[in-house]
Design a protein around this motif. Structure first.
Motif, mmCIF file in Angstrom:
data_model
loop_
_atom_site.group_PDB
_atom_site.id
_atom_site.type_symbol
_atom_site.label_atom_id
_atom_site.label_comp_id
_atom_site.label_asym_id
_atom_site.label_seq_id
_atom_site.Cartn_x
_atom_site.Cartn_y
_atom_site.Cartn_z
ATOM 1 N N CYS A 96 57.632 17.084 3.570
ATOM 2 C CA CYS A 96 58.128 17.875 4.694
ATOM 3 C C CYS A 96 58.227 19.347 4.301
ATOM 4 O O CYS A 96 58.200 19.684 3.117
ATOM 5 N N PRO A 97 58.370 20.252 5.277
ATOM 6 C CA PRO A 97 58.467 21.682 4.967
ATOM 7 C C PRO A 97 59.637 22.022 4.045
ATOM 8 O O PRO A 97 59.534 22.929 3.210
ATOM 9 N N GLY A 98 60.749 21.294 4.181
ATOM 10 C CA GLY A 98 61.936 21.595 3.393
ATOM 11 C C GLY A 98 61.822 21.271 1.924
ATOM 12 O O GLY A 98 62.722 21.594 1.142
ATOM 13 N N MET A 99 60.710 20.642 1.513
ATOM 14 C CA MET A 99 60.488 20.354 0.100
ATOM 15 C C MET A 99 59.314 21.149 -0.452
ATOM 16 O O MET A 99 58.797 20.839 -1.530
ATOM 17 N N ASN A 100 58.898 22.181 0.254
ATOM 18 C CA ASN A 100 57.771 23.001 -0.178
ATOM 19 C C ASN A 100 58.065 23.689 -1.508
ATOM 20 O O ASN A 100 59.210 24.013 -1.827
ATOM 21 N N ARG A 101 56.999 23.953 -2.261
ATOM 22 C CA ARG A 101 57.143 24.613 -3.566
ATOM 23 C C ARG A 101 57.750 26.010 -3.437
ATOM 24 O O ARG A 101 58.253 26.562 -4.419
ATOM 25 N N HIS A 132 71.615 16.619 12.120
ATOM 26 C CA HIS A 132 72.312 17.041 10.907
ATOM 27 C C HIS A 132 72.142 18.550 10.745
ATOM 28 O O HIS A 132 71.320 19.162 11.393
ATOM 29 N N GLY A 133 72.942 19.126 9.888
ATOM 30 C CA GLY A 133 72.870 20.562 9.661
ATOM 31 C C GLY A 133 74.212 21.236 9.814
ATOM 32 O O GLY A 133 74.498 22.231 9.140
ATOM 33 N N VAL A 189 59.020 10.551 -5.506
ATOM 34 C CA VAL A 189 58.370 10.183 -4.249
ATOM 35 C C VAL A 189 59.355 10.411 -3.105
ATOM 36 O O VAL A 189 60.443 9.833 -3.090
ATOM 37 N N HIS A 190 58.953 11.244 -2.155
ATOM 38 C CA HIS A 190 59.839 11.672 -1.069
ATOM 39 C C HIS A 190 59.288 11.212 0.279
ATOM 40 O O HIS A 190 58.145 11.495 0.633
ATOM 41 N N PHE A 191 60.119 10.462 1.025
ATOM 42 C CA PHE A 191 59.744 9.955 2.346
ATOM 43 C C PHE A 191 60.543 10.681 3.431
ATOM 44 O O PHE A 191 61.762 10.820 3.319
ATOM 45 N N PHE A 192 59.858 11.076 4.499
ATOM 46 C CA PHE A 192 60.491 11.880 5.545
ATOM 47 C C PHE A 192 60.456 11.212 6.916
ATOM 48 O O PHE A 192 60.858 11.803 7.914
ATOM 49 N N ASP A 193 60.015 9.983 6.998
ATOM 50 C CA ASP A 193 59.789 9.340 8.294
ATOM 51 C C ASP A 193 61.056 9.185 9.132
ATOM 52 O O ASP A 193 60.992 9.217 10.363
ATOM 53 N N ALA A 194 62.216 9.005 8.494
ATOM 54 C CA ALA A 194 63.451 8.766 9.246
ATOM 55 C C ALA A 194 63.995 10.022 9.915
ATOM 56 O O ALA A 194 64.988 9.961 10.634
ATOM 57 N N HIS A 195 63.355 11.155 9.686
ATOM 58 C CA HIS A 195 63.737 12.397 10.356
ATOM 59 C C HIS A 195 63.183 12.405 11.781
ATOM 60 O O HIS A 195 62.148 11.802 12.054
ATOM 61 N N TRP A 196 63.861 13.116 12.681
ATOM 62 C CA TRP A 196 63.343 13.282 14.048
ATOM 63 C C TRP A 196 61.943 13.863 13.991
ATOM 64 O O TRP A 196 61.657 14.679 13.136
ATOM 65 N N PRO A 197 60.993 13.519 14.868
ATOM 66 C CA PRO A 197 61.132 12.617 16.015
ATOM 67 C C PRO A 197 60.965 11.152 15.617
ATOM 68 O O PRO A 197 60.253 10.849 14.670
ATOM 69 N N SER A 241 50.816 26.432 14.455
ATOM 70 C CA SER A 241 51.670 27.337 13.686
ATOM 71 C C SER A 241 52.093 26.717 12.363
ATOM 72 O O SER A 241 51.993 25.505 12.150
ATOM 73 N N ASP A 242 52.583 27.570 11.479
ATOM 74 C CA ASP A 242 53.002 27.169 10.140
ATOM 75 C C ASP A 242 54.433 26.636 10.189
ATOM 76 O O ASP A 242 55.351 27.379 10.556
ATOM 77 N N PRO A 243 54.668 25.370 9.832
ATOM 78 C CA PRO A 243 56.028 24.824 9.881
ATOM 79 C C PRO A 243 57.004 25.539 8.953
ATOM 80 O O PRO A 243 58.209 25.558 9.214
ATOM 81 N N LEU A 244 56.499 26.150 7.883
ATOM 82 C CA LEU A 244 57.392 26.870 6.977
ATOM 83 C C LEU A 244 57.992 28.111 7.622
ATOM 84 O O LEU A 244 58.999 28.638 7.151
ATOM 85 N N LYS A 245 57.377 28.595 8.693
ATOM 86 C CA LYS A 245 57.872 29.787 9.378
ATOM 87 C C LYS A 245 58.612 29.430 10.661
ATOM 88 O O LYS A 245 58.898 30.292 11.471
ATOM 89 N N THR A 246 58.922 28.158 10.814
ATOM 90 C CA THR A 246 59.615 27.675 12.005
ATOM 91 C C THR A 246 61.026 27.252 11.628
ATOM 92 O O THR A 246 61.211 26.390 10.764
ATOM 93 N N VAL A 247 62.018 27.853 12.261
ATOM 94 C CA VAL A 247 63.415 27.526 11.944
ATOM 95 C C VAL A 247 63.961 26.402 12.814
ATOM 96 O O VAL A 247 65.028 25.855 12.522
ATOM 97 N N ASP A 248 63.263 26.043 13.882
ATOM 98 C CA ASP A 248 63.669 24.931 14.739
ATOM 99 C C ASP A 248 63.511 23.630 13.955
ATOM 100 O O ASP A 248 62.396 23.200 13.655
ATOM 101 N N VAL A 249 64.644 22.988 13.621
ATOM 102 C CA VAL A 249 64.621 21.802 12.763
ATOM 103 C C VAL A 249 63.804 20.673 13.374
ATOM 104 O O VAL A 249 63.030 20.009 12.695
#
Length: 319
Positions: free
Chosen positions: A108-113, A257-258, A176-184, A135-143
């Motif tokens: 996911c974007p939140g684990m980017n290098r 969350h947040g 190993v990082h899984f992101f499927d349980a995040h919205w949507p 668009s680039d998800p790293l430049k998007t603040v909408d969770v």
């Protein structure tokens, strides 16, 4: 059990480390017995039933896990604002110094290098698709919008298997990082679950089970310390009795969350499996994600007296 004896034993027989992140998975849902892979880990290891996250956001919470430090010390406190403090050693850097091969598959974007999470990893796969509008998800603040850009669990497992196939002989650390349980909540395949959120967890669990099965068949698990955690939970607008957010509950701004610091976001998964630890054990004592790195280092027999952690080893709580 003498934790010190185990530590010295593995000083000479290095074990692998497999660190599994189930992003956005609530502890009260994960521990319902519905998910076979999670249950298999619990059968083999220790479940910490009352584990608290340091933050209800992916970057600061993972930074805490990967450094053994609280946000005030690793300096990532927000979604898209700060990077990992340069002087802070990461778990991957410590293990690499000790001779480990290090690889990570994140989704996911939140684990980017960009955040500094790739430090110490020989291989850090953080490739994700662009958003539907290009668009680039790293430049998007909408969770929620950012959450649509992810590697799915099937691809995460495929890439993790590829890394294992290409590794050299010797001890390794695989994250190993899984992101499927995040919205949507739109699981590509349905493997169970009472609602769309649980369907996403079941989807992850299905592919995680196939990954663990491969490790078991090849004899890798018996020579590995396995740590499975979640970084934070999620408020599901009344799908569960303790939810607080949503239009019907009168707090639409508290969905997901947040901002919430309730159990549904802060009480998270933590399961540790290791040949020196008991199986099928449950710990009621409150522990923290910040305790993961010190615990791992003790289980692997890695001396880190020169490193300062905010967390502590959980081995005394297990003994």
């Amino acid at each position: 059990m003498d934790a010190t004896a185990g530590m010295f034993h593995y000083k000479f027989m290095k074990k692998n480390l497999i660190l599994i992140s189930l992003d956005t998975v609530r502890a009260d849902v994960a521990y319902t017995g519905k998910f076979p892979a999670i249950e298999s880990l619990r059968e083999k290891g220790v479940t910490f039933l009352n584990t608290i996250s340091s933050a209800p956001l992916t970057p600061p919470s993972h930074a805490t896990v990967l450094t053994g430090l609280q946000p005030v010390h690793h300096e990532i406190r927000h979604l898209f604002k700060e990077k990992l403090k340069g002087a802070v050693p990461t778990l991957a850097e410590i293990l690499k110094e000790d001779g480990y091969q290090t690889g990570a598959i994140v989704s996911c974007p939140g684990m980017n290098r960009w955040y500094g999470f790739s430090r110490g990893f020989d291989h850090y796969d953080d490739v994700i698709p662009r958003l539907s509008d290009g668009s680039d998800p790293l430049k998007t603040v909408d969770v929620k919008k950012r959450g649509t850009a992810l590697k799915r669990a099937d691809l995460v497992v495929r890439k993790a298997n590829d890394w294992l196939d290409k590794r050299h002989k010797g001890p390794f650390f695989l994250f190993v990082h899984f992101f499927d349980a995040h919205w949507p909540y739109e699981a590509p395949e349905k493997f169970g679950g009472a609602n769309p959120y649980e369907e996403e967890i079941a989807y992850t669990d299905h592919y995680l089970h196939s990954f663990l099965d491969r490790l078991e068949k090849e004899g890798i698990l018996k020579d590995s310390t396995v740590v499975c955690f979640s970084d934070q939970g999620e408020d599901l607008e009344g799908w569960y009795p303790n939810d607080k957010g949503g239009e019907e509950l009168g707090h639409p701004e508290e969905v997901g969350h947040g901002c919430l610091l309730y159990e549904q976001t802060q009480k998270v998964v933590l399961i540790i499996s290791d040949s020196t630890l008991p199986s099928k054990k449950q710990i009621e004592q409150q522990v923290r994600l910040v305790d993961i790195t010190p615990t791992i280092l003790m289980l692997l027999g890695i001396q880190a007296q020169d490193k300062k952690f905010d967390g502590v080893s959980l081995l005394p709580a297990v003994a």
